[in-house]
Design a protein around this motif. Structure first.
Motif, PDB file in Angstrom:
ATOM      1  N   ALA A  48       0.873  -1.170   0.000  1.00 11.44           N
ATOM      2  CA  ALA A  48       0.000   0.000   0.000  1.00 11.44           C
ATOM      3  C   ALA A  48       0.907   1.215   0.000  1.00 11.44           C
ATOM      4  N   SER A  49       0.517   2.210  -0.756  1.00  8.05           N
ATOM      5  CA  SER A  49       1.336   3.419  -0.808  1.00  8.05           C
ATOM      6  C   SER A  49       1.236   4.166   0.519  1.00  8.05           C
ATOM      7  N   ALA A  50       2.270   4.934   0.814  1.00  5.04           N
ATOM      8  CA  ALA A  50       2.275   5.737   2.037  1.00  5.04           C
ATOM      9  C   ALA A  50       1.090   6.690   2.020  1.00  5.04           C
ATOM     10  N   ASN A  51       0.782   7.238   0.853  1.00  7.09           N
ATOM     11  CA  ASN A  51      -0.343   8.148   0.722  1.00  7.09           C
ATOM     12  C   ASN A  51      -1.641   7.463   1.129  1.00  7.09           C
ATOM     13  N   LYS A  52      -1.852   6.243   0.645  1.00 11.87           N
ATOM     14  CA  LYS A  52      -3.076   5.515   0.970  1.00 11.87           C
ATOM     15  C   LYS A  52      -3.125   5.184   2.457  1.00 11.87           C
ATOM     16  N   VAL A  53      -1.996   4.775   3.016  1.00 13.74           N
ATOM     17  CA  VAL A  53      -1.951   4.452   4.439  1.00 13.74           C
ATOM     18  C   VAL A  53      -2.304   5.677   5.270  1.00 13.74           C
ATOM     19  N   LEU A  54      -1.742   6.824   4.930  1.00 13.77           N
ATOM     20  CA  LEU A  54      -2.025   8.047   5.693  1.00 13.77           C
ATOM     21  C   LEU A  54      -3.472   8.490   5.524  1.00 13.77           C
ATOM     22  N   GLN A  55      -4.012   8.385   4.317  1.00 13.51           N
ATOM     23  CA  GLN A  55      -5.419   8.736   4.100  1.00 13.51           C
ATOM     24  C   GLN A  55      -6.329   7.815   4.893  1.00 13.51           C
ATOM     25  N   GLU A  56      -6.049   6.519   4.846  1.00 14.44           N
ATOM     26  CA  GLU A  56      -6.878   5.561   5.576  1.00 14.44           C
ATOM     27  C   GLU A  56      -6.754   5.754   7.084  1.00 14.44           C
ATOM     28  N   THR A  57      -5.572   6.126   7.548  1.00 17.66           N
ATOM     29  CA  THR A  57      -5.382   6.399   8.975  1.00 17.66           C
ATOM     30  C   THR A  57      -6.250   7.573   9.408  1.00 17.66           C
ATOM     31  N   CYS A  58      -6.235   8.634   8.620  1.00 14.17           N
ATOM     32  CA  CYS A  58      -7.073   9.805   8.932  1.00 14.17           C
ATOM     33  C   CYS A  58      -8.550   9.434   8.942  1.00 14.17           C
ATOM     34  N   ASN A  59      -8.981   8.679   7.941  1.00 19.98           N
ATOM     35  CA  ASN A  59     -10.385   8.258   7.881  1.00 19.98           C
ATOM     36  C   ASN A  59     -10.749   7.388   9.077  1.00 19.98           C
ATOM     37  N   TYR A  60      -9.863   6.485   9.435  1.00 21.26           N
ATOM     38  CA  TYR A  60     -10.118   5.588  10.555  1.00 21.26           C
ATOM     39  C   TYR A  60     -10.241   6.374  11.856  1.00 21.26           C
ATOM     40  N   ILE A  61      -9.357   7.326  12.074  1.00 24.77           N
ATOM     41  CA  ILE A  61      -9.404   8.144  13.289  1.00 24.77           C
ATOM     42  C   ILE A  61     -10.685   8.973  13.325  1.00 24.77           C
ATOM     43  N   LYS A  62     -11.083   9.547  12.187  1.00 20.18           N
ATOM     44  CA  LYS A  62     -12.339  10.306  12.136  1.00 20.18           C
ATOM     45  C   LYS A  62     -13.515   9.414  12.496  1.00 20.18           C
ATOM     46  N   ASN A  63     -13.528   8.186  11.976  1.00 20.01           N
ATOM     47  CA  ASN A  63     -14.613   7.263  12.282  1.00 20.01           C
ATOM     48  C   ASN A  63     -14.613   6.867  13.754  1.00 20.01           C
ATOM     49  N   LEU A  64     -13.433   6.693  14.325  1.00 25.11           N
ATOM     50  CA  LEU A  64     -13.361   6.388  15.754  1.00 25.11           C
ATOM     51  C   LEU A  64     -13.906   7.542  16.591  1.00 25.11           C
ATOM     52  N   HIS A  65     -13.600   8.772  16.206  1.00 26.93           N
ATOM     53  CA  HIS A  65     -14.134   9.946  16.919  1.00 26.93           C
ATOM     54  C   HIS A  65     -15.654   9.962  16.842  1.00 26.93           C
ATOM     55  N   LYS A  66     -16.200   9.680  15.666  1.00 27.09           N
ATOM     56  CA  LYS A  66     -17.661   9.640  15.512  1.00 27.09           C
ATOM     57  C   LYS A  66     -18.263   8.561  16.399  1.00 27.09           C
ATOM     58  N   GLU A  67     -17.611   7.404  16.443  1.00 25.56           N
ATOM     59  CA  GLU A  67     -18.112   6.303  17.249  1.00 25.56           C
ATOM     60  C   GLU A  67     -18.091   6.661  18.734  1.00 25.56           C
ATOM     61  N   VAL A  68     -17.029   7.303  19.188  1.00 28.22           N
ATOM     62  CA  VAL A  68     -16.944   7.740  20.587  1.00 28.22           C
ATOM     63  C   VAL A  68     -18.048   8.746  20.890  1.00 28.22           C
ATOM     64  N   ASP A  69     -18.264   9.706  19.988  1.00 26.01           N
ATOM     65  CA  ASP A  69     -19.331  10.684  20.186  1.00 26.01           C
ATOM     66  C   ASP A  69     -20.693  10.006  20.265  1.00 26.01           C
ATOM     67  N   ASN A  70     -20.946   9.057  19.364  1.00 26.05           N
ATOM     68  CA  ASN A  70     -22.230   8.349  19.370  1.00 26.05           C
ATOM     69  C   ASN A  70     -22.419   7.563  20.664  1.00 26.05           C
ATOM     70  N   LEU A  71     -21.371   6.887  21.104  1.00 27.53           N
ATOM     71  CA  LEU A  71     -21.479   6.127  22.346  1.00 27.53           C
ATOM     72  C   LEU A  71     -21.676   7.050  23.544  1.00 27.53           C
ATOM     73  N   SER A  72     -21.014   8.178  23.545  1.00 25.47           N
ATOM     74  CA  SER A  72     -21.203   9.147  24.631  1.00 25.47           C
ATOM     75  C   SER A  72     -22.631   9.661  24.658  1.00 25.47           C
ATOM     76  N   ASP A  73     -23.179   9.938  23.490  1.00 31.08           N
ATOM     77  CA  ASP A  73     -24.577  10.389  23.414  1.00 31.08           C
ATOM     78  C   ASP A  73     -25.521   9.315  23.938  1.00 31.08           C
ATOM     79  N   ARG A  74     -25.266   8.070  23.556  1.00 29.39           N
ATOM     80  CA  ARG A  74     -26.126   6.977  24.014  1.00 29.39           C
ATOM     81  C   ARG A  74     -26.024   6.805  25.528  1.00 29.39           C
ATOM     82  N   LEU A  75     -24.809   6.927  26.066  1.00 32.44           N
ATOM     83  CA  LEU A  75     -24.649   6.831  27.514  1.00 32.44           C
ATOM     84  C   LEU A  75     -25.347   7.986  28.223  1.00 32.44           C
ATOM     85  N   SER A  76     -25.280   9.179  27.662  1.00 31.42           N
ATOM     86  CA  SER A  76     -25.974  10.325  28.251  1.00 31.42           C
ATOM     87  C   SER A  76     -27.477  10.108  28.260  1.00 31.42           C
ATOM     88  N   GLN A  77     -28.004   9.573  27.180  1.00 26.90           N
ATOM     89  CA  GLN A  77     -29.437   9.276  27.116  1.00 26.90           C
ATOM     90  C   GLN A  77     -29.809   8.221  28.149  1.00 26.90           C
TER      91      GLN A  77
END
Length: 96
Positions: A48-77
């Motif tokens: 895999a190219s370094a470019n693809k690895v870095l892009q996928e890393t950024c996407n993965y981290i963004k998705n993890l942040h969304k998942e944490v936010d969603n779980l926090s919202d569910r816990l608050s509810q």
């Protein structure tokens, strides 16, 4: 002198210069950590190219942040539906 050479020389003057080998090693480590990029047709791949690895890393981290936010919202509810003094509420508060 080329601009690349002058950048390399000025970067070498600083004590925090990272070598190309270190960059390759770090990208390789990221590549191993990413779940989606590690699979190609059901098998692991090391290509895999370094470019693809870095892009996928950024996407993965963004998705993890969304998942944490969603779980926090569910816990608050959930917290709003239980007695505030209950042991369950205390556990939920520690998770938020």
């Amino acid at each position: 002198m080329s601009s690349r050479r002058s950048r390399a020389q000025s970067a070498a003057a600083g004590s925090s210069r990272i070598s190309d080998d270190q960059i390759i090693e770090l990208v390789s480590k990221l590549h191993q950590l990413l779940p989606e990029i590690n699979r190609s047709n059901g098998r692991r791949t090391n290509k895999a190219s370094a470019n693809k690895v870095l892009q996928e890393t950024c996407n993965y981290i963004k998705n993890l942040h969304k998942e944490v936010d969603n779980l926090s919202d569910r816990l608050s509810q959930l917290l709003s539906t239980v007695d505030a003094d209950s042991p369950e509420a205390a556990i939920i508060r520690t998770l938020i």
